[in-house]
Design a protein around this motif. Structure first.
Motif, short mmCIF file in Angstrom:
data_model
loop_
_atom_site.label_atom_id
_atom_site.label_comp_id
_atom_site.label_asym_id
_atom_site.label_seq_id
_atom_site.Cartn_x
_atom_site.Cartn_y
_atom_site.Cartn_z
N ALA A 26 8.53 -11.75 0.66
CA ALA A 26 8.80 -12.83 1.61
C ALA A 26 7.75 -13.90 1.44
O ALA A 26 6.56 -13.61 1.37
CB ALA A 26 8.79 -12.29 3.03
N SER A 27 8.18 -15.14 1.41
CA SER A 27 7.25 -16.26 1.25
C SER A 27 6.47 -16.50 2.53
O SER A 27 7.05 -16.71 3.59
CB SER A 27 8.03 -17.53 0.90
OG SER A 27 8.75 -17.38 -0.28
N GLY A 28 5.14 -16.44 2.42
CA GLY A 28 4.32 -16.81 3.55
C GLY A 28 4.21 -15.79 4.65
O GLY A 28 3.62 -16.05 5.70
N ARG A 29 4.81 -14.61 4.47
CA ARG A 29 4.71 -13.60 5.52
C ARG A 29 4.94 -12.22 4.92
O ARG A 29 5.36 -12.10 3.79
CB ARG A 29 5.75 -13.86 6.61
CG ARG A 29 7.21 -13.82 6.15
CD ARG A 29 8.16 -14.08 7.30
NE ARG A 29 9.54 -14.15 6.86
CZ ARG A 29 10.34 -13.10 6.77
NH1 ARG A 29 9.89 -11.90 7.05
NH2 ARG A 29 11.60 -13.25 6.40
N THR A 30 4.68 -11.21 5.71
CA THR A 30 4.90 -9.84 5.27
C THR A 30 6.38 -9.52 5.31
O THR A 30 7.06 -9.85 6.28
CB THR A 30 4.14 -8.85 6.17
OG1 THR A 30 2.76 -9.18 6.12
CG2 THR A 30 4.35 -7.43 5.71
N PHE A 31 6.88 -8.91 4.25
CA PHE A 31 8.29 -8.54 4.23
C PHE A 31 8.53 -7.38 5.20
O PHE A 31 7.79 -6.40 5.20
CB PHE A 31 8.71 -8.12 2.82
CG PHE A 31 10.11 -7.60 2.75
CD1 PHE A 31 10.35 -6.24 2.63
CD2 PHE A 31 11.18 -8.46 2.83
CE1 PHE A 31 11.65 -5.75 2.58
CE2 PHE A 31 12.47 -7.99 2.78
CZ PHE A 31 12.71 -6.63 2.65
N SER A 32 9.56 -7.51 6.01
CA SER A 32 9.91 -6.44 6.94
C SER A 32 11.07 -5.65 6.35
O SER A 32 12.03 -6.23 5.88
CB SER A 32 10.32 -7.03 8.29
OG SER A 32 9.24 -7.71 8.88
N LYS A 78 6.36 0.03 -1.31
CA LYS A 78 6.48 -0.83 -2.49
C LYS A 78 7.50 -1.94 -2.28
O LYS A 78 7.78 -2.71 -3.20
CB LYS A 78 6.89 0.00 -3.70
CG LYS A 78 5.87 1.04 -4.12
CD LYS A 78 6.33 1.81 -5.35
CE LYS A 78 5.29 2.82 -5.79
NZ LYS A 78 5.73 3.60 -6.98
N ASN A 79 8.10 -1.98 -1.09
CA ASN A 79 9.14 -2.99 -0.80
C ASN A 79 10.23 -2.97 -1.86
O ASN A 79 10.69 -4.02 -2.34
CB ASN A 79 8.53 -4.40 -0.70
CG ASN A 79 7.68 -4.57 0.53
OD1 ASN A 79 7.86 -3.87 1.53
ND2 ASN A 79 6.74 -5.49 0.47
N THR A 80 10.67 -1.78 -2.22
CA THR A 80 11.63 -1.63 -3.30
C THR A 80 12.75 -0.68 -2.89
O THR A 80 12.50 0.35 -2.26
CB THR A 80 10.95 -1.11 -4.57
OG1 THR A 80 9.92 -2.02 -4.96
CG2 THR A 80 11.95 -0.98 -5.72
#
Length: 128
Positions: A26-32, A78-80
């Motif tokens: 996520a651009s500019g923030r933590t991916f949820s 790993k956001n995967t």
């Protein structure tokens, strides 16, 4: 804005296996870690649901056409998200897309219009 990048596609013989990966950021923030899904689109056909997974990974759902052959999983550290595809058939040939919903309140959906973010797709070709 959320970015999804698929990888792992390729050419495989019928009966073979592939594992697709979808890396999220996520651009500019933590991916949820929202609910995510895999869809596919064969040439000349509509995009169809393949499999989905809840944000915790505790709930999954697969289309009848792939049930027992494909497995969806995720590693939130790993956001995967992964799609393990076994016993591949020529009719599995398609561009495979990763998609994410845009709220933690949303569950798995088979409806492509309920997904807010999409990757660019990765080609899977199964030869007979």
């Amino acid at each position: 804005q959320v970015q999804l990048v698929e990888s792992g596609g390729g050419l495989v013989q019928a009966g073979g296996s592939l594992r697709l990966s979808c890396a999220a950021s996520a651009s500019g923030r933590t991916f949820s870690p929202y609910a995510m899904g895999w869809f596919r689109q064969a040439l000349g056909k509509e995009r169809e649901f393949v499999a989905g997974i809840s944000w915790t990974g505790g709930s999954t759902y697969a289309a009848d056409s792939v049930k027992g052959r494909f497995t969806i999983s995720r590693d939130n550290a790993k956001n995967t998200v992964y799609l393990q595809m076994n016993s591949l058939k020529p009719e599995d040939t398609a561009v495979y897309y990763c998609a994410a919903r845009n709220s933690a309140n949303y569950a798995i959906s088979v409806n492509r219009y309920e997904y807010a973010y999409w990757g660019q797709g990765t080609q899977v070709t199964v030869s007979s």
